[in-house]
Design a protein around this motif. Structure first.
Motif, PDB file in Angstrom:
ATOM      1  N   ALA A 220       1.120  -0.957  -0.192  1.00 34.31           N
ATOM      2  CA  ALA A 220       0.668  -0.044  -0.089  1.00 34.31           C
ATOM      3  C   ALA A 220       0.948   1.460   0.040  1.00 34.31           C
ATOM      4  O   ALA A 220       0.649   2.352  -0.564  1.00 34.31           O
ATOM      5  N   ARG A 221       2.303   0.700   0.503  1.00 34.51           N
ATOM      6  CA  ARG A 221       3.507   1.945   0.366  1.00 34.51           C
ATOM      7  C   ARG A 221       3.588   3.190  -0.911  1.00 34.51           C
ATOM      8  O   ARG A 221       3.345   2.397  -2.008  1.00 34.51           O
ATOM      9  N   THR A 222       3.502   4.305  -1.326  1.00 38.58           N
ATOM     10  CA  THR A 222       3.937   5.606  -2.441  1.00 38.58           C
ATOM     11  C   THR A 222       5.587   4.763  -2.835  1.00 38.58           C
ATOM     12  O   THR A 222       6.110   5.001  -1.519  1.00 38.58           O
ATOM     13  N   GLN A 223       5.020   4.528  -3.872  1.00 42.31           N
ATOM     14  CA  GLN A 223       6.358   3.606  -4.295  1.00 42.31           C
ATOM     15  C   GLN A 223       6.738   4.403  -5.769  1.00 42.31           C
ATOM     16  O   GLN A 223       5.925   3.965  -6.347  1.00 42.31           O
ATOM     17  N   GLU A 224       7.590   4.747  -5.999  1.00 40.44           N
ATOM     18  CA  GLU A 224       7.265   5.057  -7.660  1.00 40.44           C
ATOM     19  C   GLU A 224       8.851   5.407  -8.437  1.00 40.44           C
ATOM     20  O   GLU A 224       9.529   5.608  -7.611  1.00 40.44           O
ATOM     21  N   PRO A 225       9.053   5.216 -10.025  1.00 39.74           N
ATOM     22  CA  PRO A 225      10.117   5.232  -9.973  1.00 39.74           C
ATOM     23  C   PRO A 225      10.651   6.756 -10.641  1.00 39.74           C
ATOM     24  O   PRO A 225      10.143   7.462 -10.701  1.00 39.74           O
ATOM     25  N   THR A 226      11.453   6.819 -10.292  1.00 42.74           N
ATOM     26  CA  THR A 226      12.847   8.794 -10.950  1.00 42.74           C
ATOM     27  C   THR A 226      13.382   7.989 -11.076  1.00 42.74           C
ATOM     28  O   THR A 226      14.217   6.711 -11.391  1.00 42.74           O
ATOM     29  N   LYS A 227      14.233   9.275 -11.671  1.00 41.46           N
ATOM     30  CA  LYS A 227      15.690   8.742 -12.256  1.00 41.46           C
ATOM     31  C   LYS A 227      16.594   8.535 -11.101  1.00 41.46           C
ATOM     32  O   LYS A 227      17.140   8.126 -11.744  1.00 41.46           O
ATOM     33  N   SER A 233      10.919   5.294  -2.739  1.00 41.75           N
ATOM     34  CA  SER A 233      10.139   5.083  -1.751  1.00 41.75           C
ATOM     35  C   SER A 233       9.078   6.875  -1.313  1.00 41.75           C
ATOM     36  O   SER A 233      10.847   7.740  -1.061  1.00 41.75           O
ATOM     37  N   ARG A 234       8.280   7.370  -2.216  1.00 39.82           N
ATOM     38  CA  ARG A 234       7.739   8.875  -1.662  1.00 39.82           C
ATOM     39  C   ARG A 234       7.476   9.210  -0.281  1.00 39.82           C
ATOM     40  O   ARG A 234       6.894  10.199  -0.478  1.00 39.82           O
ATOM     41  N   SER A 235       7.533   8.288   0.229  1.00 44.04           N
ATOM     42  CA  SER A 235       7.150   8.588   1.524  1.00 44.04           C
ATOM     43  C   SER A 235       7.746   8.278   2.735  1.00 44.04           C
ATOM     44  O   SER A 235       8.474   7.525   2.288  1.00 44.04           O
ATOM     45  N   HIS A 236       7.639   8.664   3.978  1.00 42.62           N
ATOM     46  CA  HIS A 236       8.043   8.150   5.279  1.00 42.62           C
ATOM     47  C   HIS A 236       7.264   6.907   5.815  1.00 42.62           C
ATOM     48  O   HIS A 236       6.369   7.263   6.043  1.00 42.62           O
ATOM     49  N   ALA A 237       7.769   5.781   5.343  1.00 45.71           N
ATOM     50  CA  ALA A 237       7.424   4.743   6.149  1.00 45.71           C
ATOM     51  C   ALA A 237       7.494   4.389   7.796  1.00 45.71           C
ATOM     52  O   ALA A 237       8.312   4.123   8.216  1.00 45.71           O
ATOM     53  N   ILE A 264      11.786   2.931  11.169  1.00 43.64           N
ATOM     54  CA  ILE A 264      11.312   3.802   9.855  1.00 43.64           C
ATOM     55  C   ILE A 264      11.838   4.028   9.070  1.00 43.64           C
ATOM     56  O   ILE A 264      13.449   4.330   9.113  1.00 43.64           O
ATOM     57  N   ASP A 265      11.889   3.877   7.814  1.00 43.77           N
ATOM     58  CA  ASP A 265      12.229   4.382   6.513  1.00 43.77           C
ATOM     59  C   ASP A 265      12.115   5.444   6.024  1.00 43.77           C
ATOM     60  O   ASP A 265      10.846   5.219   5.748  1.00 43.77           O
ATOM     61  N   LEU A 266      12.849   5.907   6.138  1.00 44.72           N
ATOM     62  CA  LEU A 266      12.372   7.372   5.334  1.00 44.72           C
ATOM     63  C   LEU A 266      12.372   7.506   3.908  1.00 44.72           C
ATOM     64  O   LEU A 266      13.203   6.861   4.249  1.00 44.72           O
ATOM     65  N   ALA A 267      12.067   8.335   3.306  1.00 51.28           N
ATOM     66  CA  ALA A 267      11.997   9.404   2.685  1.00 51.28           C
ATOM     67  C   ALA A 267      13.131   9.603   2.011  1.00 51.28           C
ATOM     68  O   ALA A 267      14.203  10.316   2.577  1.00 51.28           O
ATOM     69  N   GLY A 268      14.070   9.231   0.693  1.00 53.01           N
ATOM     70  CA  GLY A 268      14.939  10.049   1.116  1.00 53.01           C
ATOM     71  C   GLY A 268      15.464  11.735   0.054  1.00 53.01           C
ATOM     72  O   GLY A 268      14.408  11.960  -0.355  1.00 53.01           O
ATOM     73  N   SER A 269      16.432  12.141   1.067  1.00 50.21           N
ATOM     74  CA  SER A 269      16.791  13.368  -0.125  1.00 50.21           C
ATOM     75  C   SER A 269      16.629  13.535  -1.215  1.00 50.21           C
ATOM     76  O   SER A 269      17.663  13.102  -2.042  1.00 50.21           O
ATOM     77  N   GLU A 270      16.438  14.450  -1.763  1.00 50.23           N
ATOM     78  CA  GLU A 270      17.011  14.656  -3.676  1.00 50.23           C
ATOM     79  C   GLU A 270      16.949  15.327  -3.856  1.00 50.23           C
ATOM     80  O   GLU A 270      17.023  16.855  -3.664  1.00 50.23           O
ATOM     81  N   ARG A 271      17.929  15.593  -4.878  1.00 51.39           N
ATOM     82  CA  ARG A 271      18.201  17.520  -5.277  1.00 51.39           C
ATOM     83  C   ARG A 271      17.810  17.439  -7.224  1.00 51.39           C
ATOM     84  O   ARG A 271      17.922  16.328  -7.243  1.00 51.39           O
ATOM     85  N   ALA A 272      16.759  18.918  -6.788  1.00 49.68           N
ATOM     86  CA  ALA A 272      15.933  18.831  -8.379  1.00 49.68           C
ATOM     87  C   ALA A 272      17.193  18.606  -8.950  1.00 49.68           C
ATOM     88  O   ALA A 272      16.559  17.342 -10.389  1.00 49.68           O
ATOM     89  N   ALA A 273      17.836  19.136  -9.005  1.00 48.23           N
ATOM     90  CA  ALA A 273      18.987  18.653 -10.615  1.00 48.23           C
ATOM     91  C   ALA A 273      19.218  17.635 -10.708  1.00 48.23           C
ATOM     92  O   ALA A 273      19.150  17.160 -12.036  1.00 48.23           O
TER      93      ALA A 273
END
Ligand SMILES: Nc1ncnc2c1ncn2[C@@H]1O[C@H](COP(=O)(O)OP(=O)(O)OP(=O)(O)O)[C@@H](O)[C@H]1O
Length: 934
Positions: A220-227, A233-237, A264-273
């Motif tokens: 049920a957790r929100t997970q999406e592919p990113t570059k 994981s797009r959320s903190h679980a 707790i599995d945190l979502a990861g910080s990301e740099r937009a660039a």
């Protein structure tokens, strides 16, 4: 700490270490994952290294130019020290062993714990926390081990494991175990604990169930592919596991331990660039970064030296949930994740910098344990449980003994006849085993016998107290015998015969009980000796037998046998403790019941007297009125008064001497008779008989007993009875007035005295004064100053009857109260019951909530002495007619104004012992009974 972690890392199965209680630093672990295919394809180099020491990470700056002579002297490396570091070679089990596993034992002890994965997107957090189906991560391994541990304690502890699983996605909370479109809210309870309202909590019984729930939640957790990460994981679980446990062994108090374990599995910080996210992904990223920034700020503030900075947890839901894990009651492990690739240098450096700061965060841990005390009915159940347990232990023991014998015999028969030495050895082992079993049995028997004796002694103590109180009541009645003067001679003689018989019986019983007690005491000593001898003999034999037994199996059996006996011993000890507690609680309950009955009686009494005052429009001083108001407020919301009104009207209107209140008549007839009198050295001048009129009543402070709590009373009684110099200790200067915030008793009493003691004068008249010519004059005087004196024509006899009725109850009530406190005191004195009466004048007065002053007889202001009735009448007249001739406070004046004749002084000297010099006979106090209330 690093070493502990290192040990765990190596073995993976090392026993769970118990961390010290109190302040504790967050444990920071660092995991460097292997290079991913993509990173290799992108030509990244490895810049994050774990150095041989295990707890150091070296991060190389890929930008640094070796040929740059300007920067040649600057180190290319950044070094970070952590509690433990694992690199690409580390297995999931290793990482688990160095993080969550070290928390598990403390969780089972009742401490909260948190393990959270921190790092940039794609750094490997989810892999660590969740893992894959074939290679599960921390969450699964922790829960699996938790159930293994629980199984190990089977039969000793009862557990309940429940879990909830939530995600924070775009600052909204979703329940992962019961997914729906609604979002949950965070709430903070009174203690500042954060809770998620409406979050489902599911009880798990097996690891399998837990895993199913976990998988369900992850799906049920929100997970999406990113570059940056194909499975980002797009959320903190947040997985919360609640563990509640209690010992199976029943005791008089039950320890219940609660612990919360957060994973707790945190979502990861990301740099937009870097991630090149757009639209929805970019929005998610912004939320993730914002909450991680809030987390970073909290880490910064918490890691400040001295921790003086304000920590703003409120900036994000993540930090609010992590509040306890970061700065509160939790043992916390942070696993910082970094990619080893040069292309992620910035992210890795940021992560390592934050992790480095987090090392300085301290949490303040405490065990979450509550003691649940049992009540009497439950004691019975506990005793039953303990007996069952002892039976079970005996069965197990029989089995063990049999097995031990069989293995020995089997061994013996296997040995050939030629192997004489070994045969002898086994034979000796068998004999020793028999010896040790005998010694253990002796020990158990002695302990059981002690238990019986202790129980018998408690019963004896109880019986002694009962008989002593009968004797005391009898003595007290005898002392107050003039009260019986009004009874017919027949009545008196029947009463006397009955009480004489019962007191004789009580004395005889006491003698037998005493003999029994000393017999049991002797037996007790013998059994204690036997028990101690058997104990040391058991220890000695155990060592000897262990040496003789060569086979591992036999040794283990012997160990189990010894343990079994030890358990039984503990069970008996618990039984003994529970017996004694049960005894104590029974006594207390009984006392409480009697106290509350007595209290009802007093309330009724006050009410009826109040009605008398109102009906006859008797003027009462404002001080008394205020006291009455205080009393009224003290009664719960006036309910009691309401109830009493309903009943008392009947009783008073009926005009007969028999009380019509159902509960009151019950108390009056049953309890009052049984607890007739017990005040041995204190005469309560509330009796309407002439004898009381011969006792001087002197005044100081008047405080209603309700102004003191039971504790106050108890402390006062104890303090006073403990005093070495009772007479000195009770001097008025030492007796602090008890004041309500809006009512000063000290001042009030002073006013009473300076105003000419109108209160006492009035009450003396209304309660104690015999109806004679002088008193009628007084009453007439009183009513002439009353605005309304219609009731003057009320038949005096009727009034007197009513007064006497209340006076009798008052006397009995006061005596009962003293009696009950006496018993309570005796109960608290422990096993030795004093034969000396504990209730003294001072104690009793204190019990009534009276102030007692040590007053030299010379300074005494005597008002209620019929021998000086003329003087008193004059005083009274003066008081009530606002005469300037006020009764003085000054002792010298008082003696002048109220100077008794020689005979009168002598009389008082006898009753208060004022002229005697012996310490025990020194006048201890002048006591005021709150007769004025009546
Ligand atoms: N220790 C490891 N061994 C092998 N593969 C790993 C390891 N750690 C991570 N990976 C792989 O790296 C990739 C990213 O890992 P993961 O999804 O756990 O990162 P993350 O930190 O959770 O990222 P995000 O914050 O975006 O969710 C995954 O394909 C995962 O299988």
């Amino acid at each position: 700490m690093a070493n502990v972690l290192k040990d765990n890392l190596i073995s993976g199965t090392t026993p769970l270490p118990l961390l010290p209680t109190g302040e504790q630093q967050i444990v920071v672990a660092c995991r460097i994952r292997p290079m991913t295919e993509e990173e290799i394809l992108q030509g990244a180099t490895i810049i994050a290294h774990k150095v041989a020491e295990d707890n150091m990470v070296v991060l190389l700056d890929p930008e640094e130019d070796h040929d740059d002579i300007l920067r040649a002297n600057r180190s290319r490396e950044r070094k970070y020290m952590f509690d433990v570091v694992s690199d690409a070679r580390a297995q999931q089990q290793d990482v688990y062993a160095s993080s969550a596993k070290i928390l598990l034992s403390s969780v089972l002890e009742g401490y909260n714990a948190t393990v959270f994965a921190y790092g940039a997107t794609g750094a490997g957090k989810t892999y660590t926390m969740l893992g894959t189906e074939n290679n599960p991560g921390v969450m699964y391994r922790t829960l699996d081990d938790l159930f293994v541990e629980i199984k190990n304690f089977q039969g000793q502890r009862e557990y309940q494991v429940s879990m909830s699983y939530l995600e924070i996605y775009n600052e909204l909370i979703r329940d992962l175990l019961a997914p729906s479109s609604t979002f949950l809210e965070l709430r903070e309870d009174a203690k500042g604990t954060i809770q998620v309202a409406g979050l489902s909590e599911i009880i798990a019984k097996t690891p399998r169930e837990v895993m199913e729930m976990l998988h369900k939640g992850n799906r049920a957790r929100t997970q999406e592919p990113t570059k940056a990460n194909k499975t980002s994981s797009r959320s903190h679980a947040v997985l919360q596991v609640n563990i509640k446990q209690r010992d199976v062994t029943r005791s008089h108090t039950e320890q219940v331990r609660f612990a919360k374990l957060y994973m707790i599995d945190l979502a990861g910080s990301e740099r937009a660039a870097h991630t090149q996210n757009t639209g929805r992904r970019m929005m998610e990223g912004a939320h993730i970064n914002r909450s991680l920034l809030a987390l970073g700020n909290c880490i910064n503030a918490l890691s400040e030296k001295g921790n003086t900075k304000y920590v703003n947890y409120r900036d994000s839901k993540l930090t609010r949930i992590l509040k306890d894990s970061l700065g509160g009651n939790s043992r916390t492990v942070m696993i910082a994740h970094v990619s080893p690739a040069s292309i992620h240098f910035e992210e890795s450096r940021n992560t390592l910098n934050y992790a480095d700061r987090a090392k300085y965060i301290k949490t303040k841990i405490r065990r979450n344990v509550i003691d649940v005390s049992y009540h009497i009915a439950q004691y019975q159940q506990i005793i039953k449980d303990l007996r069952n347990q002892a039976q079970l232990l005996r069965e197990q023991r029989d089995d063990l003994e049999m097995r031990l014998t069989t293995t020995n015999e089997a061994r013996f028969s296997r040995l050939s006849d030629s192997n004489t030495n070994e045969r002898l050895r086994v034979e000796e082992g068998l004999k020793l085993k028999e010896n040790i079993v005998q010694v253990y049995r002796k020990q158990i028997d002695a302990r059981r016998a002690l238990l019986e004796i202790e129980s018998g002694l408690m019963d004896i103590k109880h019986e002694c107290t009962r008989n002593e109180s009968i004797i005391e009541n009898y003595d007290s009645n005898k002392e107050n015998s003039p009260r019986n003067g009004k009874k017919s001679s027949d009545e008196t003689s029947t009463d006397t015969i009955i009480s004489d018989n019962s007191v004789q019986r009580a004395r005889a019983e006491l003698r037998v009980l005493e003999q029994e007690r000393s017999k049991l005491d002797k037996q007790r000593k013998t059994h204690v000796k036997e028990f101690e001898t058997a104990k040391s003999e058991g220890r000695r034999l155990f060592e000897k037998v262990t040496k003789k037994m060569t086979s591992l199996e036999q040794r283990e059996l012997l160990r189990l046998l010894a343990q079994n006996y030890e358990y039984e011993m503990k069970t008996i000890e618990l039984q003994a403790e529970i017996f004694s507690r049960e005894h104590m609680v029974k006594n207390r309950d009984l006392q409480l019941l009697r106290m509350s009955q007595h209290r009802s009686l007093c309330d009724t009494l006050i009410y009826q007297q109040r009605r008398l005052i109102q009906e006859h429009q008797i003027i009462i001083p404002t001080d008394l009125e205020e006291l009455y108001q205080l009393y009224s407020r003290d009664i719960d919301e006036g309910q009691l008064m309401h109830d009493l009104k309903t009943y008392s009207l009947r009783s008073i209107a009926g005009g007969n001497n028999k009380l019509s209140l159902p509960f009151l008549s019950q108390i009056a007839e049953e309890d009052l008779t049984s607890a007739s009198t017990s005040v041995t050295s204190f005469h309560i001048p509330t009796n309407g008989s002439r004898r009381n009129l011969n006792q001087p009543v002197t005044t100081t402070l008047v405080v209603p007993h309700r102004t003191l709590s039971d504790q106050d009373l108890f402390t006062r009684v104890n303090n006073e009875s403990n005093s070495n110099d009772l007479g000195q200790d009770l001097l008025v200067t030492k007796t602090k007035p008890i004041s309500y915030s809006h009512f000063n008793f000290e001042q009030s009493s002073k006013q009473q005295l300076t105003k000419g003691n109108s209160l006492v004068s009035m009450s003396s008249e209304s309660v104690d004064t015999p109806i004679n010519k002088t008193d009628t004059t007084i009453r007439n005087k009183t009513h002439t100053i009353s605005p309304s004196n219609d009731n003057l024509h009320t038949p005096i006899n009727n009034k007197v009857k009513l007064r006497k009725q209340t006076q009798d109850i008052a006397a009995k009530a006061a005596q009962r109260r003293a009696n009950l406190h006496h018993k309570e005191l005796m109960g608290d004195m422990g096993p030795v019951v004093s034969r000396e009466p504990i209730v003294s004048k001072e104690n009793v007065a204190s019990i009534y909530g009276l102030e007692i002053t040590g007053v030299k007889p010379k300074k005494t202001v005597t008002i209620n002495d019929p021998a000086v009735s003329r003087g008193r009448a004059n005083d009274f007249r003066r008081t009530n007619s606002d005469s300037p001739d006020i009764l003085p406070l000054d002792p010298s004046n008082s003696t002048t104004n109220n100077r008794p004749t020689k005979t009168q002084t002598k009389k008082r000297s006898i009753s208060h012992g004022s002229t005697l010099t012996n310490r025990s006979q020194i006048p201890i106090a002048n006591v005021v009974v709150p007769r004025e209330h009546f």
